[in-house]
Enzyme design. Structure first.
Site, PDB file in Angstrom:
ATOM      1  N   TRP A 102       0.826  -1.218   0.000  1.00  0.00           N
ATOM      2  CA  TRP A 102       0.000   0.000   0.000  1.00  0.00           C
ATOM      3  C   TRP A 102       0.853   1.258   0.000  1.00  0.00           C
ATOM      4  O   TRP A 102       0.559   2.217  -0.715  1.00  0.00           O
ATOM      5  CB  TRP A 102      -1.002  -0.020   1.156  1.00  0.00           C
ATOM      6  N   ASP A 172      -2.040   6.702   6.294  1.00  0.00           N
ATOM      7  CA  ASP A 172      -3.074   5.860   5.685  1.00  0.00           C
ATOM      8  C   ASP A 172      -3.463   4.799   6.712  1.00  0.00           C
ATOM      9  O   ASP A 172      -2.791   3.784   6.851  1.00  0.00           O
ATOM     10  CB  ASP A 172      -2.512   5.214   4.409  1.00  0.00           C
ATOM     11  N   LYS A 196     -12.757  -1.666   5.992  1.00  0.00           N
ATOM     12  CA  LYS A 196     -12.009  -2.605   6.837  1.00  0.00           C
ATOM     13  C   LYS A 196     -12.470  -2.536   8.281  1.00  0.00           C
ATOM     14  O   LYS A 196     -12.952  -3.510   8.814  1.00  0.00           O
ATOM     15  CB  LYS A 196     -10.524  -2.348   6.705  1.00  0.00           C
TER      16      LYS A 196
HETATM   17  C1  PLP Z   1      -7.344  -1.434   1.485  1.00  0.00           C
HETATM   18  C2  PLP Z   1      -6.280  -0.419   1.605  1.00  0.00           C
HETATM   19  C3  PLP Z   1      -6.153   0.621   0.675  1.00  0.00           C
HETATM   20  C4  PLP Z   1      -7.046   0.749  -0.540  1.00  0.00           C
HETATM   21  O1  PLP Z   1      -8.292   1.154  -0.158  1.00  0.00           O
HETATM   22  P1  PLP Z   1      -9.432   1.498  -1.234  1.00  0.00           P
HETATM   23  O2  PLP Z   1     -10.509   2.010  -0.344  1.00  0.00           O
HETATM   24  O3  PLP Z   1      -9.769   0.227  -1.941  1.00  0.00           O
HETATM   25  O4  PLP Z   1      -8.908   2.522  -2.167  1.00  0.00           O
HETATM   26  C5  PLP Z   1      -5.157   1.552   0.868  1.00  0.00           C
HETATM   27  N1  PLP Z   1      -4.331   1.474   1.920  1.00  0.00           N
HETATM   28  C6  PLP Z   1      -4.426   0.488   2.838  1.00  0.00           C
HETATM   29  C7  PLP Z   1      -3.473   0.448   3.993  1.00  0.00           C
HETATM   30  C8  PLP Z   1      -5.404  -0.490   2.702  1.00  0.00           C
HETATM   31  O5  PLP Z   1      -5.494  -1.473   3.619  1.00  0.00           O
END
Ligand code: PLP
Length: 359
Positions: A102, A172, A196
């Site tokens: 990521w 993030d 998540k």
């Molecule tokens: C799942 C995830 C993403 C991507 O998320 P989207 O909502 O599908 O764009 C980005 N960063 C992390 C750490 C993730 O777990």
């Protein structure tokens, strides 16, 4: 009705109580005779839903008045572009930690907008440990420092918040938001896709310090400019109303559970049990350095990958689903967000022990 234990990395399981509540009020929300899905986002009834969700998130995370909370779309991935678009007007350089898939995606996108300096890379460690702080290489001219506190795929997490002085820290938190108490004041921006640890897909939470709003680069599309979103309370266009409502129900559920510090204790206990089961077995293996192990996403391999298929088939039959690891890592992965009950972990561990003892 039989609900399985769903270990998907995202969209992930939601608390059963929350789904039941949504079901019970789906046709007639709050005596209005319409579903919350069918309501104008500007109606008084919906505004109450939206504002309560924001207030509950503020309470849960202790978010100060000098931060805006935005309920956006486009996923965490759109934040990979929005962050540099909004923060690199004056300084065209940014610092990024490279700790897994990521963060690498965030880096690749940022490189379209600014010069990226890699503060520290875990690549030489196979993304299984984070380099010691003493080796981190910050650029004093950086507009911001970006990191991924919890790498969802590798199961790698930071054991503390990087200290960046006056340079805004951007995180993030897609797979770890609300899993442990944090001091929001240490951050310039926190963002997270909802699917998540918060609610359904389609919603992205952005928590941003007010002084970082209003300085986007020229020609930034309006919807990608935090100032457009902040001044319209995330309703510059139609927001993801249902996901926002669902997030609000999850926030209330979390408050009822005693908030973030209480769920954090449960999260630690759940993860510790599963790591212990992996470490004590000579059949399973997790490669991540102990102090960088995620409490949300736990990957492991089997002694021999030829057993993977059988493991997955039997686990599904045991009511344990979505344990297949990401293709880049192989093996298995259990994503055990706030909504995964301890019972699910116990059942998984029993299954793993039984499976290994038959080999
Ligand atoms: C799942 C995830 C993403 C991507 O998320 P989207 O909502 O599908 O764009 C980005 N960063 C992390 C750490 C993730 O777990």
């Amino acid at each position: 009705m039989s609900r399985v234990f769903n270990f998907s990395a995202g969209p992930a399981n939601l608390p059963t109580e929350v789904l039941e509540q949504a079901q019970s009020e789906l046709l007639d929300f709050n005596g209005t005779g319409t579903s919350v899905i069918e309501m104008s986002h500007r109606s008084a009834d919906y505004m109450k839903v939206a504002q309560a969700a924001e207030q509950d998130l503020r309470d849960l995370m202790g978010i100060g008045d000098n931060y805006k909370v935005l309920f956006l779309q486009g996923g965490a991935t759109l934040q990979f572009s929005m962050v540099p678009l909004n923060l690199t007007r004056d300084k065209k350089q940014a610092d990024y930690f490279s700790t897994g898939i990521w963060s690498q995606k965030a880096i690749k996108e940022a490189q379209k907008f600014c010069q990226v300096n890699i503060t520290s890379s875990a690549e030489a460690n196979n993304f299984c440990s984070i380099n010691d702080k003493s080796s981190w290489n910050f650029n004093p001219e950086a507009a911001y420092v970006h990191y991924t506190p919890n790498e969802t795929i590798g199961g790698l997490s930071f054991d503390s918040i990087p200290q960046t002085g006056d340079v805004p820290l951007v995180a993030d938190m897609s797979s770890c938001i609300l899993s442990e108490p944090i001091d929001v004041n240490k951050f310039g921006i926190i963002y997270a896709g909802a699917q998540k640890n918060i609610g359904p897909a389609g919603l992205t939470i952005v928590i941003i310090r007010e002084d970082l709003i209003g300085n986007a680069v020229d020609n930034t599309p309006s919807l990608l400019d935090y100032s457009t979103q902040a001044s319209a309370d995330s309703m510059s266009n139609t927001p993801a109303t249902f996901s926002w409502y669902m997030a609000g129900l999850v926030f209330k559920w979390l408050k009822d559970k005693g908030g973030v510090s209480e769920i954090n204790k449960i999260n630690h206990a759940k993860a510790a049990k599963l790591y212990q089961a992996i470490d004590e077995s000579d059949f399973y293996h997790n490669p991540v350095a102990i102090n960088n192990r995620s409490i949300m996403n736990i990957p492991w391999t089997l002694k021999d990958s030829s057993f993977d298929k059988e493991f997955l088939e039997k686990s599904v039959r045991a009511g344990l689903v979505n344990l297949k690891g990401h293709r880049s890592v192989g093996g298995m992965r259990a994503s055990i967000y706030n909504a995964m009950p301890t019972e699910g972990i116990n059942k998984l561990i029993n299954f793993m022990n039984d499976f290994a003892s038959g080999k």
